[in-house]
Design a protein around this motif. Sequence first.
Motif, PDB file in Angstrom:
ATOM      1  N   VAL A 171       0.857  -1.190   0.000  1.00  0.00           N
ATOM      2  CA  VAL A 171       0.000   0.000   0.000  1.00  0.00           C
ATOM      3  C   VAL A 171       0.886   1.230   0.000  1.00  0.00           C
ATOM      4  CG1 VAL A 171      -1.814   1.229   1.238  1.00  0.00           C
ATOM      5  CG2 VAL A 171      -1.682  -1.242   1.406  1.00  0.00           C
ATOM      6  N   GLU A 172       0.514   2.215  -0.831  1.00  0.00           N
ATOM      7  CA  GLU A 172       1.266   3.463  -0.883  1.00  0.00           C
ATOM      8  C   GLU A 172       0.306   4.616  -1.167  1.00  0.00           C
ATOM      9  OE1 GLU A 172       5.124   5.037  -3.265  1.00  0.00           O
ATOM     10  OE2 GLU A 172       3.534   4.128  -4.468  1.00  0.00           O
ATOM     11  N   ALA A 173       0.438   5.688  -0.393  1.00  0.00           N
ATOM     12  CA  ALA A 173      -0.332   6.901  -0.683  1.00  0.00           C
ATOM     13  C   ALA A 173       0.387   7.631  -1.804  1.00  0.00           C
ATOM     14  CB  ALA A 173      -0.429   7.774   0.555  1.00  0.00           C
ATOM     15  N   GLU A 174      -0.291   7.800  -2.945  1.00  0.00           N
ATOM     16  CA  GLU A 174       0.324   8.494  -4.081  1.00  0.00           C
ATOM     17  C   GLU A 174       0.280  10.006  -3.916  1.00  0.00           C
ATOM     18  OE1 GLU A 174       0.083   5.684  -7.880  1.00  0.00           O
ATOM     19  OE2 GLU A 174      -1.750   6.808  -7.501  1.00  0.00           O
ATOM     20  N   ASP A 175      -0.794  10.500  -3.348  1.00  0.00           N
ATOM     21  CA  ASP A 175      -0.949  11.923  -3.056  1.00  0.00           C
ATOM     22  C   ASP A 175      -2.014  12.054  -1.968  1.00  0.00           C
ATOM     23  OD1 ASP A 175      -3.457  11.714  -4.333  1.00  0.00           O
ATOM     24  OD2 ASP A 175      -2.668  12.459  -6.224  1.00  0.00           O
ATOM     25  N   HIS A 176      -2.569  13.239  -1.804  1.00  0.00           N
ATOM     26  CA  HIS A 176      -3.542  13.458  -0.730  1.00  0.00           C
ATOM     27  C   HIS A 176      -4.894  12.805  -0.994  1.00  0.00           C
ATOM     28  CE1 HIS A 176      -0.940  16.079   1.474  1.00  0.00           C
ATOM     29  NE2 HIS A 176      -0.727  16.820   0.405  1.00  0.00           N
ATOM     30  N   THR A 177      -5.114  12.359  -2.219  1.00  0.00           N
ATOM     31  CA  THR A 177      -6.438  11.823  -2.543  1.00  0.00           C
ATOM     32  C   THR A 177      -6.426  10.410  -3.102  1.00  0.00           C
ATOM     33  OG1 THR A 177      -6.358  12.751  -4.781  1.00  0.00           O
ATOM     34  CG2 THR A 177      -7.348  14.118  -3.060  1.00  0.00           C
ATOM     35  N   ARG A 178      -5.252   9.794  -3.294  1.00  0.00           N
ATOM     36  CA  ARG A 178      -5.202   8.459  -3.899  1.00  0.00           C
ATOM     37  C   ARG A 178      -4.256   7.531  -3.153  1.00  0.00           C
ATOM     38  NH1 ARG A 178      -3.808   9.621 -10.051  1.00  0.00           N
ATOM     39  NH2 ARG A 178      -2.011  10.428  -8.961  1.00  0.00           N
ATOM     40  N   VAL A 179      -4.668   6.258  -3.121  1.00  0.00           N
ATOM     41  CA  VAL A 179      -3.832   5.207  -2.554  1.00  0.00           C
ATOM     42  C   VAL A 179      -3.687   4.124  -3.614  1.00  0.00           C
ATOM     43  CG1 VAL A 179      -3.746   3.399  -0.788  1.00  0.00           C
ATOM     44  CG2 VAL A 179      -4.525   5.679  -0.182  1.00  0.00           C
ATOM     45  N   ARG A 180      -2.505   3.559  -3.684  1.00  0.00           N
ATOM     46  CA  ARG A 180      -2.236   2.490  -4.657  1.00  0.00           C
ATOM     47  C   ARG A 180      -1.934   1.216  -3.902  1.00  0.00           C
ATOM     48  NH1 ARG A 180       2.240   0.503  -7.581  1.00  0.00           N
ATOM     49  NH2 ARG A 180       1.666  -0.050  -9.711  1.00  0.00           N
ATOM     50  N   LEU A 181      -2.550   0.109  -4.327  1.00  0.00           N
ATOM     51  CA  LEU A 181      -2.293  -1.217  -3.775  1.00  0.00           C
ATOM     52  C   LEU A 181      -1.719  -2.060  -4.898  1.00  0.00           C
ATOM     53  CD1 LEU A 181      -4.983  -0.017  -2.323  1.00  0.00           C
ATOM     54  CD2 LEU A 181      -5.144  -2.282  -1.377  1.00  0.00           C
ATOM     55  N   TRP A 182      -0.680  -2.863  -4.615  1.00  0.00           N
ATOM     56  CA  TRP A 182      -0.078  -3.668  -5.668  1.00  0.00           C
ATOM     57  C   TRP A 182       0.575  -4.921  -5.109  1.00  0.00           C
ATOM     58  CZ3 TRP A 182       2.508   0.346  -3.441  1.00  0.00           C
ATOM     59  CH2 TRP A 182       3.832   0.137  -3.073  1.00  0.00           C
ATOM     60  N   LEU A 183       0.834  -5.850  -6.025  1.00  0.00           N
ATOM     61  CA  LEU A 183       1.543  -7.090  -5.723  1.00  0.00           C
ATOM     62  C   LEU A 183       2.992  -6.953  -6.175  1.00  0.00           C
ATOM     63  CD1 LEU A 183      -1.090  -9.665  -7.008  1.00  0.00           C
ATOM     64  CD2 LEU A 183      -0.591  -9.082  -4.626  1.00  0.00           C
ATOM     65  N   THR A 184       3.872  -7.789  -5.656  1.00  0.00           N
ATOM     66  CA  THR A 184       5.269  -7.811  -6.085  1.00  0.00           C
ATOM     67  C   THR A 184       5.326  -8.022  -7.596  1.00  0.00           C
ATOM     68  OG1 THR A 184       5.929  -8.732  -3.968  1.00  0.00           O
ATOM     69  CG2 THR A 184       7.467  -9.017  -5.782  1.00  0.00           C
ATOM     70  N   GLY A 185       6.185  -7.268  -8.242  1.00  0.00           N
ATOM     71  CA  GLY A 185       6.321  -7.356  -9.691  1.00  0.00           C
ATOM     72  C   GLY A 185       5.533  -6.281 -10.421  1.00  0.00           C
ATOM     73  N   HIS A 186       4.741  -5.526  -9.687  1.00  0.00           N
ATOM     74  CA  HIS A 186       3.937  -4.452 -10.280  1.00  0.00           C
ATOM     75  C   HIS A 186       4.237  -3.128  -9.582  1.00  0.00           C
ATOM     76  CE1 HIS A 186       1.496  -7.234 -12.621  1.00  0.00           C
ATOM     77  NE2 HIS A 186       1.600  -8.030 -11.580  1.00  0.00           N
TER      78      HIS A 186
END
Length: 106
Positions: free
Chosen positions: A80-95
């Motif tokens: 999980v990573e917050a990209e900015d104040h309004t979006r969060v990104r969830l990903w698997l290894t390799g992406h």
Amino acid sequence: MIRDLYNVRVRAAEGADEGVATPLTDEEEQRVRAVLFSELGNTIADQGWVRFPAYTLEDRRRLVAVAQRLSAHWGQQVFVEAEDHTRVRLWLTGHESRAESPALRP
């Protein structure tokens, strides 16, 4: 005709803390997390990552909890990573790379 209203909340009077959201009940919170688990999980399974809006601290906490639940369910880490104040990104290894494609919209 008389109708019974179930699960209806009284709205605050106009002008009274309209910017403050009413917290979800435990049942509502469980339903929201179940939908996020299913929808975000399907998208991550298909493309390896997903971007989702998170406007409040509670939204971010909810997405972190969903990522933890997906990790336990799949047996692999969902990051999980917050990209900015309004979006969060969830990903698997390799992406890890940030692909620029439309966000999943609720």
